[in-house]
Write a protein that holds these residues in place. Structure first.
Motif, short mmCIF file in Angstrom:
data_model
loop_
_atom_site.label_atom_id
_atom_site.label_comp_id
_atom_site.label_asym_id
_atom_site.label_seq_id
_atom_site.Cartn_x
_atom_site.Cartn_y
_atom_site.Cartn_z
N GLY A 268 68.17 -34.06 29.80
CA GLY A 268 69.19 -34.55 30.03
C GLY A 268 69.07 -34.57 31.62
N ARG A 269 67.93 -35.01 31.84
CA ARG A 269 67.50 -36.49 33.01
C ARG A 269 66.52 -37.18 32.70
NH1 ARG A 269 68.53 -32.92 36.85
NH2 ARG A 269 67.43 -34.57 38.38
N ASP A 270 66.34 -38.47 33.76
CA ASP A 270 65.61 -39.09 33.75
C ASP A 270 64.33 -38.91 34.54
OD1 ASP A 270 66.49 -40.52 31.20
OD2 ASP A 270 68.32 -40.98 32.83
N ARG A 271 65.33 -39.13 35.52
CA ARG A 271 64.22 -38.24 37.25
C ARG A 271 64.36 -36.69 37.04
NH1 ARG A 271 62.39 -42.41 40.32
NH2 ARG A 271 62.59 -41.43 42.34
N GLU A 289 57.14 -38.75 32.97
CA GLU A 289 56.58 -38.96 31.77
C GLU A 289 55.06 -38.30 30.84
OE1 GLU A 289 58.54 -42.95 30.31
OE2 GLU A 289 56.20 -43.49 30.91
N ILE A 290 53.79 -38.84 32.24
CA ILE A 290 52.58 -38.05 32.42
C ILE A 290 52.73 -36.53 32.46
CG2 ILE A 290 50.55 -38.46 33.80
CD1 ILE A 290 52.15 -40.95 34.16
N LEU A 291 53.60 -36.23 33.19
CA LEU A 291 52.94 -34.78 33.18
C LEU A 291 53.96 -34.04 31.95
CD1 LEU A 291 54.32 -33.63 37.06
CD2 LEU A 291 52.18 -33.26 35.79
N LEU A 292 55.27 -34.93 31.23
CA LEU A 292 55.53 -33.67 30.40
C LEU A 292 53.89 -33.88 28.97
CD1 LEU A 292 57.95 -32.97 28.64
CD2 LEU A 292 58.36 -35.10 27.55
N LEU A 293 53.85 -35.15 28.52
CA LEU A 293 53.04 -35.34 27.58
C LEU A 293 51.34 -34.62 28.40
CD1 LEU A 293 53.16 -38.97 27.07
CD2 LEU A 293 53.65 -37.90 26.05
N LEU A 294 51.02 -34.26 29.43
CA LEU A 294 50.11 -33.13 29.31
C LEU A 294 50.64 -31.69 29.30
CD1 LEU A 294 48.30 -34.56 32.81
CD2 LEU A 294 47.49 -35.50 30.08
N SER A 381 64.04 -42.70 29.05
CA SER A 381 62.32 -42.29 28.19
C SER A 381 62.14 -43.46 26.56
CB SER A 381 61.83 -41.13 28.70
OG SER A 381 60.46 -42.42 28.30
N ASP A 382 61.41 -45.20 26.59
CA ASP A 382 61.15 -45.36 25.71
C ASP A 382 58.96 -45.12 25.42
OD1 ASP A 382 60.25 -47.12 27.39
OD2 ASP A 382 61.16 -48.52 26.23
N ALA A 383 59.01 -44.37 26.01
CA ALA A 383 57.50 -44.01 25.57
C ALA A 383 57.46 -43.26 24.31
CB ALA A 383 57.03 -42.82 26.75
N VAL A 386 56.87 -39.09 24.63
CA VAL A 386 58.62 -38.70 24.82
C VAL A 386 59.20 -38.80 23.79
CG1 VAL A 386 59.98 -38.55 26.60
CG2 VAL A 386 57.73 -39.20 27.40
N VAL A 387 59.58 -39.84 23.02
CA VAL A 387 60.09 -40.31 22.41
C VAL A 387 60.18 -38.96 21.04
CG1 VAL A 387 60.92 -41.66 20.00
CG2 VAL A 387 60.61 -42.89 22.41
N GLU A 388 59.57 -39.06 20.33
CA GLU A 388 58.80 -37.62 19.18
C GLU A 388 58.57 -36.12 19.81
OE1 GLU A 388 54.67 -36.34 17.69
OE2 GLU A 388 54.41 -38.41 18.41
N VAL A 389 59.04 -36.45 21.26
CA VAL A 389 59.17 -35.06 21.65
C VAL A 389 60.43 -34.44 22.44
CG1 VAL A 389 59.45 -33.09 23.71
CG2 VAL A 389 57.16 -34.40 23.28
N ARG A 390 61.01 -35.90 22.10
CA ARG A 390 62.57 -35.97 22.32
C ARG A 390 63.38 -35.56 20.81
NH1 ARG A 390 64.39 -41.45 23.34
NH2 ARG A 390 63.55 -40.59 25.87
N GLU A 391 62.63 -36.09 20.13
CA GLU A 391 63.17 -35.99 18.99
C GLU A 391 63.08 -34.49 17.76
OE1 GLU A 391 65.23 -38.04 17.04
OE2 GLU A 391 65.49 -39.03 19.14
N SER A 392 61.18 -34.30 18.22
CA SER A 392 61.20 -32.77 17.80
C SER A 392 61.80 -31.51 18.58
CB SER A 392 59.71 -32.30 18.09
OG SER A 392 59.44 -31.43 18.23
#
Length: 453
Positions: A268-271, A289-294, A381-383, A386-392
């Motif tokens: 629920g946050r962009d920042r 985005e980078i930290l989430l993916l890592l 985010s449109d990375a 991130v979109v894949e994680v969001r939908e999952s």
């Protein structure tokens, strides 16, 4: 001494109701089914007599395998067919023990779910025991409690299989699953006038066995609806225990010899917020985005894979200076999270609030999971990664609620950003609500609006 119940005192309840404080009548969920299931009792009783007489191979085909196996365990434990259970806890011991038991804090919830209206006229007895099978609370219909008390079904008594043989609470603990035992299926003859459904209760975090919930009565206590209700109650109180534990931790954080693992809040946050070392740091959208993916790829990502997940194409030359800026941000605030290279990965584990939600869903704590889900993962985010994680995460939450959650949790989900325009969820809520529920009209209006649009 053999205790028997005169035929006139056997349970004969038909559709019990309770009177509430305002004088209205509330139907009990333990109403007797229209068709009695007592068709095989005589055959089971004969099989039991053969077993006790030492002819265990005769007539056992008439008995469910679950009961056959429990009878054999009862014989192996030298359980008497007419003995009373041992009273393991005296009055003073019982009071002190149950005050500190983990299930003490959820007794009000158990009463509200299993003993509607006036408990003393509910038509059943509800018992709650510990992991060893010792009954700690026995409440419910006054008349049935008087009858079952004659066979030792009282607080402080040991109702494990080793003590009294086949019974719903003892067998449920032995098998670690919900169990229904009907009349003659009980090993102890004194218990055979009764039927019961029981389910084990586990610690919501460690899955350690905490105890058992049992409902005892006539045939109304062993309907499919009764088993669903007892199972649902066990899961609800596991969730309640977890909620209470989380609240207590927030009010009185436990002392730790080592610092807690860092947490990335991205729901629920962009920042995103990074909580590490007792401080909180707000990250830029790109750094989040980078930290989430890592965090989601603990094995690490190559520069090419990470750049594609962030930018949508191979952009290694753009990614590298961004990683330098991220390291500068993390060094003073969370040096343990500074990414390593070749591949890019975090040396120390980083948890996310999204992963916490998924963990709660895995444990069946749907209400808690929904409360911990304030919104989608980094919604702006449109990375691609991130979109894949969001939908999952969104899909996992939705599918778990549709498959297993109760109507109250589904209604709460239908009021969220993700669920408010979900026609399937709205129709499922409508189908689960009682015919006279005042909430139906609002759901119908929302469904009609979606159909028009």
């Amino acid at each position: 001494m053999r205790l028997t119940l005169p035929p006139a005192r056997r349970p004969t309840y038909t559709g019990p109701t309770s009177v509430t404080a305002d004088g209205s009548r509330v139907s009990s969920p333990w109403s007797r089914p229209a068709v009695s299931p007592e068709t095989s009792g005589l055959l089971i009783a004969r099989a039991h007599e053969e077993l006790i007489a030492g002819h265990e191979d005769r007539r056992l085909d008439d008995v469910r395998p679950l009961v056959q196996e429990s009878w054999r365990r009862s014989l192996a434990s030298l359980v008497g067919p007419e003995g009373l259970p041992p009273l393991d806890l005296t009055t003073d011991e019982l009071e002190a023990y149950r005050q500190g038991h983990p299930l003490a804090g959820v007794m009000d919830m158990i009463r509200s779910l299993l003993l509607p209206g006036t408990a003393e006229e509910s038509g059943v007895v509800v018992a709650v025991g510990d992991a060893a099978g010792r009954l700690l609370w026995v409440e419910g219909d006054r008349h049935i409690r008087a009858l079952t008390g004659d066979m030792g079904f009282v607080a402080g008594a040991n109702w494990s299989e080793d003590a009294v043989g086949t019974s719903a609470p003892g067998t449920a603990l032995t098998l670690d699953r919900s169990v229904q035992i009907r009349g003659a299926e009980h090993f102890n003859r004194l218990v055979q006038p009764w039927s019961c459904t029981a389910a084990p209760v586990h610690d919501p975090e460690t899955r350690r066995l905490l105890g058992v919930i049992d409902v005892t009565g006539g045939v109304e206590a062993v309907t499919p609806q009764a088993q669903l209700l007892v199972d649902a109650t066990a899961r609800a109180i596991e969730s309640e225990i977890l909620v209470a534990r989380l609240r207590a931790q927030q009010a009185h954080p436990p002392r730790r010899s080592t610092p807690p693992r860092a947490l990335l809040r991205i729901l629920g946050r962009d920042r995103a917020l990074l909580e590490a070392g007792g401080s909180t740091l707000e990250l830029s959208a790109r750094h989040a985005e980078i930290l989430l993916l890592l965090a989601m790829h603990r094995e690490g990502l190559s520069a090419e894979a990470l750049s594609e997940a962030v930018y949508g194409h191979s952009a290694v030359e753009t990614l590298r200076p961004e990683m330098v800026r991220l390291r500068r941000v993390l060094v003073p605030a969370a040096p343990q999270l500074v990414p390593q290279s070749r591949p890019y990965r975090l040396a120390d584990g980083l948890e996310t609030d999204a992963q916490h939600v998924l963990s709660l869903l895995d444990r069946g704590a749907h209400r808690v999971a929904l409360a911990a889900y304030p919104g989608p993962v980094l919604p702006e985010s449109d990375a691609p990664g991130v979109v894949e994680v969001r939908e999952s995460v969104r899909s996992a939450l939705r599918e778990a609620l549709i498959a297993e959650a109760g109507v109250d949790v589904l209604l709460a989900y239908a009021d969220t950003l993700d669920g408010r325009d979900d026609g399937e969820v709205l129709r499922l809520c409508l189908s689960m609500l009682p015919a006279r529920s005042p909430k139906r009209a609002g759901l119908v209006a929302r469904i009609e609006r979606l159909d028009r649009d």
